[in-house]
Design an enzyme around this catalytic site. Structure first.
Site, short mmCIF file in Angstrom:
data_model
loop_
_atom_site.label_atom_id
_atom_site.label_comp_id
_atom_site.label_asym_id
_atom_site.label_seq_id
_atom_site.Cartn_x
_atom_site.Cartn_y
_atom_site.Cartn_z
N SER A 60 57.57 12.72 66.46
CA SER A 60 57.75 13.98 65.75
C SER A 60 56.62 14.18 64.75
O SER A 60 56.08 13.21 64.21
CB SER A 60 59.08 13.99 64.99
N ASP A 61 56.24 15.43 64.51
CA ASP A 61 55.41 15.69 63.35
C ASP A 61 56.26 15.41 62.12
O ASP A 61 57.49 15.43 62.18
CB ASP A 61 54.90 17.14 63.36
N TRP A 62 55.61 15.17 61.00
CA TRP A 62 56.33 14.73 59.80
C TRP A 62 57.23 15.86 59.28
O TRP A 62 56.75 16.88 58.79
CB TRP A 62 55.32 14.30 58.74
#
Length: 748
Positions: free
Chosen positions: A265-267
């Site tokens: 996931s992106d942050w």
């Protein structure tokens, strides 16, 4: 003492008997066994808690291994242009290390502008060495999102507007990085084409545009580059966040492309436990970006794929099939990286990296205009050179978002020019304009004092007065990495240059006919003064060797050979995304402050030069454009056959001659036009290119080969690629608007 020895002996024998009674040898530690066998063996030894712990972050940039089994933790790092400095375990503040600087490589727009796949491999290999030396296992890059609008603040991290160019350039980058036992994490999958409302934008577009424009680079990364991990985007698609998206992750990425790696996931990009479980996410990072400060005893255990997942398993709401699949993929990544005992040790900020960074910066620099051969600067005819502009003295390695770096050194443009000129001429500097005098991002401080309280009128008058008696004036401006320019999380406010630069350039042009504008940016900019300025050079964020690279091109030590990886429109309404009114989102959604904002890609497949061709709009500078200090003559192109079967290929040849007086490199571009199609198609599309270096007077035959895939379009109704029989035309040229010759052929 005898009692202690007896206890130790008893403890050892008990452990040995326990292992023997299980009748299991640790296959996962045996590097001679196939990886899939090792994965299953390791998986069988893990507890439920250990499996779930591997799915989510344990700190800002790391995730847990299994210490009991000797499986190491993973350490990730930004970014695509250099290795990010260390932050605290649970906070974004700097960790205060003194050995976490790096070499800053040019931004990916510059790499794309080289149109050189060998340089792309060199870039990836060099960056991978730095990541490995810093003990990083996953490099969060490269980015291959398509340049849809010149306002996107993150375009400088990507590879331009064309899916073929991005595809060809990303593959060697990936191979170079992963040779070091470091995984790339190709991002942002998919449709991350703007930063405004990036967490709430729901992209609406047809499948044909998705497959023809926005997915090819990701597909090439997976199937040709063999990328070991992919990062999901922040935005939504089909009303599901991209990090937990059934269509993107399960149906396409894994189902159609056969991806066997890890989806990260992106942050802060995860929003639902159930969707994350079933819709393809493997590793969750950054859900709470302030770490443990949210008030729980361990915020990481409260991530969507942490305790909430465990609770659902314990309550019987979900099984463990999906969990085991996620852990299998993570273990596969471990055996490719942290568990690979043969991976190299890497290297850091070496002379070889400096040389590679300089070469990429030089070859990616684009000569946009050169009337009357003002460039290269002739020092035997120059006693006074004036440099104007804040970007000549401003550090660009700090800022811009997650790609911000703590570079060990950065040669500024003014420094590079002064060093190159030496005592041969007098180099003076005047500010011209004040932009953003600050220099800090996430705790990394440039320590530059660029504050200047003088008015814009005073600054302009000083620059104009100094320009009157200069032999050459070099204006170095453009954008920077501050908010609302080339920066993550914000988009630009407009196409024009900020900080009154257009007026400064226009006034300088009135008093000096040897004005050279050096534009530093990761995006196209408007140039209302284009007809008054004799020479324009497009550079990018060039990293540690920026000043040396710029000087080497300006003074002719290097013959520029870069070509634009995206079009420069004359005005914003010349861009389909803006002409058709769907940026930054649906007006009703924005007005009503909906939780999600629909952004419809009404231009469909007509992005960049495809749109300009369709609407017959003349760009400021075309996709693929770039001049040289020498000249090239194209012969008449020919093909090795006039008809090609669907299972065959066709080769086009053109003679290329260097007709100038110095060595140079040209990028020969092949576009294909479908002369009669059942569906609307672009006037032409890039399908092959080749970079050729020639000495003065030398000539070579350049060959470019394509197959049926280059003639195909995506039929959304049939959900397959179609190449219709009939007449096609190959167009060979030096840019999308400078076609040198055409060859007709048939697909049978």
């Amino acid at each position: 003492m005898n009692k202690i020895l007896k206890l130790i002996t008893l403890f050892f024998l008990t452990g040995l008997l326990s292992v023997l009674s299980q009748n299991k040898s640790p296959i996962y530690l045996d590097a001679t066994k196939p990886i899939e066998e090792r994965i299953e063996d390791a998986l069988s030894r893990m507890t439920l808690d250990e499996k779930v712990a591997m799915l989510h972050a344990q700190s800002k940039f790391s995730s847990a291994g299994v210490p009991r089994l000797g499986i190491p933790e993973f350490w990730t790092t930004d970014g695509p242009h250099g290795i990010r400095p260390e932050v605290l375990w649970d906070k974004w503040e700097q960790a205060g290390w003194t050995n976490d600087s790096c070499f800053a490589f040019p931004a990916l727009t510059c790499l794309a502008a080289t149109w050189d796949t060998d340089l792309s491999f060199l870039y990836g290999h060099s960056l991978g060495e730095e990541a490995r030396y810093r003990k990083k296992d996953i490099l969060l890059g490269p980015g291959v999102n398509i340049y849809r609008t010149p306002l996107n603040g993150r375009n400088f991290e990507y590879m331009g507007e064309d899916p073929l160019l991005s595809s060809r350039m990303v593959v060697p980058y990936i191979k170079g990085v992963q040779q070091n036992g470091v995984a790339v994490c190709v991002k942002h999958y998919a449709l991350n084409n703007q930063e405004t409302n990036r967490h709430t934008t729901n992209v609406v577009l047809d499948d044909r545009a998705l497959y023809e424009i926005y997915l090819p680079a990701f597909k090439a990364a997976v199937q040709e580059g063999k990328a070991w991990s992919i990062m999901g985007a922040y935005n939504l698609y089909k009303n599901q966040h991209a990090c937990q998206n059934q269509y993107l992750l399960n149906d396409i990425l894994r189902g159609e492309w056969g991806f066997d790696g890890v989806v990260v996931s992106d942050w802060g990009g995860t929003h639902s436990t159930s969707q994350a479980i079933f819709n393809g996410l493997d590793m969750e990072f950054g859900t709470w970006t302030d770490g443990l400060a949210v008030g729980t005893s361990n915020a990481y255990n409260s991530y969507y794929l942490a305790k909430p997942y465990l609770d659902m398993i314990h309550s019987g709401k979900v099984g463990t099939k999906e969990l085991d699949e996620k852990v299998r993929r993570i273990l596969r990544l471990a055996f490719r990286t942290t568990m690979d005992k043969n991976r190299p040790f890497g290297s850091f900020d070496s002379p070889e990296h400096s040389s590679a960074g300089l070469k990429i910066a030089q070859d990616g620099t684009v000569l946009l205009k050169n009337t009357s051969n003002v460039l290269p600067i002739k020092l035997d005819k120059a006693s006074k050179i004036l440099v104007v502009g804040e970007n000549a003295i401003k550090m660009m390695t700090v800022g811009g978002g997650s790609s911000s770096l703590k570079a060990r050194y950065e040669i500024l443009p003014l420094e590079g020019i002064q060093s190159r000129v030496g005592a041969q001429a007098k180099v003076t500097y005047t500010r011209g304009y004040v932009g953003d005098p600050t220099g800090e991002y996430n705790g990394v401080v440039t320590k530059q004092d660029l504050k200047d309280d003088r008015s814009s009128e005073v600054l302009l008058a000083e620059a104009v007065d100094a320009a009157k008696d200069a032999d050459y004036v070099i204006f170095i401006g453009g954008l920077n990495k501050s908010d609302y320019q080339d920066c993550e999380n914000t988009d630009r406010a407009g196409l024009e240059l900020p900080y009154n630069q257009d007026k400064v350039i226009a006034e300088l042009a009135k008093v000096n006919n040897k004005l050279i504008v050096v534009n530093i940016s990761g995006n196209a900019v408007a140039m209302p003064w284009v007809n008054e300025v004799p020479a324009i050079v497009q550079t990018w964020y060039l990293g540690s060797e920026a000043g040396n690279a710029i000087a080497s091109v300006l003074f002719g030590d290097v013959n520029p050979s870069g070509k634009l990886p995206f079009s420069f429109p004359a005005k914003l309404t010349d861009v389909g995304a803006h002409k058709l009114g769907e940026y930054p989102g649906k007006k009703e959604d924005l007005a009503n402050k909906r939780d999600t904002v629909d952004v419809t890609y009404n231009e469909s497949i007509f992005v960049g030069y495809r749109w300009l061709d369709k609407e017959k709009i003349k760009p400021l500078f075309s996709f693929g454009h770039g001049l040289s200090y020498t000249t090239f003559q194209y012969g008449k192109p020919v093909s090795d056959k006039t008809e090609v079967r669907a299972d065959g290929h066709i080769t086009f040849s053109v003679n290329l001659k260097n007709t100038g007086d110095r060595e140079g490199a040209e990028i020969v571009q092949l576009y294909i036009s479908d002369l009669k199609s059942s569906l609307p198609r672009p006037l032409k599309e890039l399908k092959a290119f080749k970079k050729i270096s020639l000495k003065a007077g030398e000539e070579k035959t350049v060959e470019l080969t394509i197959d049926k895939s280059a003639l195909s379009f995506f039929d959304a109704n049939k959900h397959e690629w179609i190449a219709e029989l009939g007449d096609f035309e190959a167009l060979i040229g030096s840019s999308s608007s400078d076609i040198k010759g055409k060859v007709k052929f048939k697909l049978k």
